[in-house]
Scaffold this motif. Sequence first.
Motif, PDB file in Angstrom:
ATOM      1  N   LEU A  54       0.834  -1.202   0.000  1.00 60.95           N
ATOM      2  CA  LEU A  54       0.000   0.000   0.000  1.00 60.95           C
ATOM      3  C   LEU A  54       0.868   1.250   0.000  1.00 60.95           C
ATOM      4  CD1 LEU A  54      -2.859   1.328   0.347  1.00 60.95           C
ATOM      5  CD2 LEU A  54      -2.409   1.267   2.815  1.00 60.95           C
ATOM      6  N   ILE A  55       1.886   1.253   0.848  1.00 59.03           N
ATOM      7  CA  ILE A  55       2.769   2.431   0.951  1.00 59.03           C
ATOM      8  C   ILE A  55       3.656   2.543  -0.289  1.00 59.03           C
ATOM      9  CG2 ILE A  55       4.516   3.601   2.330  1.00 59.03           C
ATOM     10  CD1 ILE A  55       1.761   3.257   3.693  1.00 59.03           C
ATOM     11  N   LYS A  56       4.245   1.436  -0.692  1.00 59.58           N
ATOM     12  CA  LYS A  56       5.183   1.463  -1.821  1.00 59.58           C
ATOM     13  C   LYS A  56       4.509   1.867  -3.132  1.00 59.58           C
ATOM     14  CE  LYS A  56       8.276  -2.176  -0.072  1.00 59.58           C
ATOM     15  NZ  LYS A  56       8.731  -3.585  -0.273  1.00 59.58           N
ATOM     16  N   ILE A  71       2.107  11.719  13.047  1.00 60.36           N
ATOM     17  CA  ILE A  71       3.546  11.455  12.965  1.00 60.36           C
ATOM     18  C   ILE A  71       3.854   9.988  13.230  1.00 60.36           C
ATOM     19  CG2 ILE A  71       5.771  11.918  14.074  1.00 60.36           C
ATOM     20  CD1 ILE A  71       4.867  13.967  12.006  1.00 60.36           C
ATOM     21  N   ASN A  72       3.138   9.386  14.154  1.00 55.90           N
ATOM     22  CA  ASN A  72       3.337   7.944  14.407  1.00 55.90           C
ATOM     23  C   ASN A  72       3.019   7.127  13.159  1.00 55.90           C
ATOM     24  OD1 ASN A  72       4.045   8.437  17.069  1.00 55.90           O
ATOM     25  ND2 ASN A  72       1.954   8.156  17.843  1.00 55.90           N
ATOM     26  N   ALA A  73       1.942   7.509  12.483  1.00 57.78           N
ATOM     27  CA  ALA A  73       1.560   6.799  11.254  1.00 57.78           C
ATOM     28  C   ALA A  73       2.613   7.000  10.171  1.00 57.78           C
ATOM     29  CB  ALA A  73       0.194   7.284  10.772  1.00 57.78           C
ATOM     30  N   TYR A  74       3.143   8.222  10.076  1.00 59.03           N
ATOM     31  CA  TYR A  74       4.202   8.487   9.092  1.00 59.03           C
ATOM     32  C   TYR A  74       5.461   7.685   9.423  1.00 59.03           C
ATOM     33  CZ  TYR A  74       8.227  10.611   6.928  1.00 59.03           C
ATOM     34  OH  TYR A  74       9.406  10.792   6.249  1.00 59.03           O
ATOM     35  N   TYR A  80       9.047   2.489   3.873  1.00 59.38           N
ATOM     36  CA  TYR A  80       8.565   2.036   2.568  1.00 59.38           C
ATOM     37  C   TYR A  80       8.431   3.189   1.570  1.00 59.38           C
ATOM     38  CZ  TYR A  80       7.236  -2.066   5.320  1.00 59.38           C
ATOM     39  OH  TYR A  80       7.245  -3.164   6.146  1.00 59.38           O
ATOM     40  N   ILE A  81       8.701   4.403   2.035  1.00 56.50           N
ATOM     41  CA  ILE A  81       8.586   5.577   1.162  1.00 56.50           C
ATOM     42  C   ILE A  81       9.931   5.800   0.485  1.00 56.50           C
ATOM     43  CG2 ILE A  81       8.132   8.058   1.059  1.00 56.50           C
ATOM     44  CD1 ILE A  81       6.290   7.733   3.460  1.00 56.50           C
ATOM     45  N   ILE A  82      10.031   5.319  -0.718  1.00 61.34           N
ATOM     46  CA  ILE A  82      11.300   5.390  -1.455  1.00 61.34           C
ATOM     47  C   ILE A  82      11.167   6.325  -2.662  1.00 61.34           C
ATOM     48  CG2 ILE A  82      13.026   4.047  -2.718  1.00 61.34           C
ATOM     49  CD1 ILE A  82      12.075   1.611  -1.004  1.00 61.34           C
ATOM     50  N   ASP A  83      10.145   6.104  -3.457  1.00 61.06           N
ATOM     51  CA  ASP A  83       9.925   6.944  -4.632  1.00 61.06           C
ATOM     52  C   ASP A  83       9.212   8.240  -4.236  1.00 61.06           C
ATOM     53  OD1 ASP A  83      11.007   4.907  -6.235  1.00 61.06           O
ATOM     54  OD2 ASP A  83       9.059   3.879  -6.310  1.00 61.06           O
ATOM     55  N   ARG A  84       8.924   9.053  -5.235  1.00 60.22           N
ATOM     56  CA  ARG A  84       8.220  10.307  -4.985  1.00 60.22           C
ATOM     57  C   ARG A  84       6.841  10.021  -4.390  1.00 60.22           C
ATOM     58  NH1 ARG A  84       7.272  14.865  -9.577  1.00 60.22           N
ATOM     59  NH2 ARG A  84       9.536  14.917  -9.327  1.00 60.22           N
ATOM     60  N   LYS A 102      11.718  16.176   2.512  1.00 56.67           N
ATOM     61  CA  LYS A 102      12.720  15.378   1.820  1.00 56.67           C
ATOM     62  C   LYS A 102      12.566  15.582   0.323  1.00 56.67           C
ATOM     63  CE  LYS A 102      13.169  11.853   5.418  1.00 56.67           C
ATOM     64  NZ  LYS A 102      13.201  10.410   5.736  1.00 56.67           N
ATOM     65  N   ARG A 103      13.596  15.206  -0.417  1.00 55.72           N
ATOM     66  CA  ARG A 103      13.601  15.465  -1.861  1.00 55.72           C
ATOM     67  C   ARG A 103      12.475  14.740  -2.586  1.00 55.72           C
ATOM     68  NH1 ARG A 103      19.412  14.871  -4.530  1.00 55.72           N
ATOM     69  NH2 ARG A 103      18.154  15.599  -6.274  1.00 55.72           N
ATOM     70  N   ASN A 104      12.075  13.597  -2.060  1.00 57.22           N
ATOM     71  CA  ASN A 104      11.047  12.795  -2.748  1.00 57.22           C
ATOM     72  C   ASN A 104       9.663  12.942  -2.114  1.00 57.22           C
ATOM     73  OD1 ASN A 104      12.005  11.393  -0.427  1.00 57.22           O
ATOM     74  ND2 ASN A 104      11.038   9.517  -1.171  1.00 57.22           N
ATOM     75  N   ILE A 105       9.534  13.856  -1.143  1.00 54.70           N
ATOM     76  CA  ILE A 105       8.269  14.005  -0.430  1.00 54.70           C
ATOM     77  C   ILE A 105       7.692  15.408  -0.623  1.00 54.70           C
ATOM     78  CG2 ILE A 105       7.222  14.165   1.874  1.00 54.70           C
ATOM     79  CD1 ILE A 105       8.931  11.852   2.759  1.00 54.70           C
TER      80      ILE A 105
END
Length: 275
Positions: A54-56, A71-74, A80-84, A102-105
């Motif tokens: 789901l995250i990926k 913030i806990n959920a983040y 798992y947050i790698i791509d944009r 971050k650069r991708n967020i």
Amino acid sequence: MKIGLIGCGRVGLTIGYFLKKKNLLYGVFDKDKNALKRAVKILKIKKNPDYANLIKNSSVLLFATPDDEIINAYNKAKKYIIDRKYLFHFSGLLPAEIFPKKRNIYRASIHPFATFPKIMIPSTRDRYILFAQGDKESIEIARATLPKKNFSIRKIKKGQKPLYHLLGVFSSNFVAGLSEAIQILIKKLGWKKENFEILALPMIFDSLNNVVKYGVEMGLSGPVIRGDVKTIGKHLKTLRSNPDLYDTYRALSRLIIKYAPGQRQKALRKILKIN
């Protein structure tokens, strides 16, 4: 574009309902297994992805959790947050910047100016106004992705959010609080509960219509606008046994005393103990 929903409460399910209708909802997650099971059933999700996928695989992540859980959920999701990713939360008070930059967020808060007392699917409303704050890229994604038929997006500045959130509290919570005060008075009279609907609600609606039609000042009636000091004194004496109603009466009177006849305002301030 795939959208993942994290948090399956009243707000999350309502937003998810409209996204599912447009085939935009990829999947949902809630740490409460019963809430997750209920969401999958209500939203009629045939194949819900596991948490990691789901995250990926979601380009957009909607964090529909209570404010102190965002913030806990983040933090749970971040590995798992790698791509944009475009991250959104629904807090009316907290800014988008509670998510780390971050650069991708790309981050935004999108808050529906509405009340959600319980889960109501299908929604009782067809359209919601969302107040958005945060990174330009995320707000643009929200405008492009969320169904325009169901959502109107307005921008709000970070510094405006506390006052904006208070606007919602006064427009909803305190209306309910005033309704509670009215019901206390009905109970003290020894009358049945249905008198709230029979007697009070028509007067409430009439008062709101008067404000809409004539404005606050011209829509007012009652002892304060007349400058009726003796009546107000009797009201206060009656309410002394209930400090909450007594304080509420004084606070609300203080807001409208400026509309009373000028020559009466000094006496009104004195009896209401307003400096």
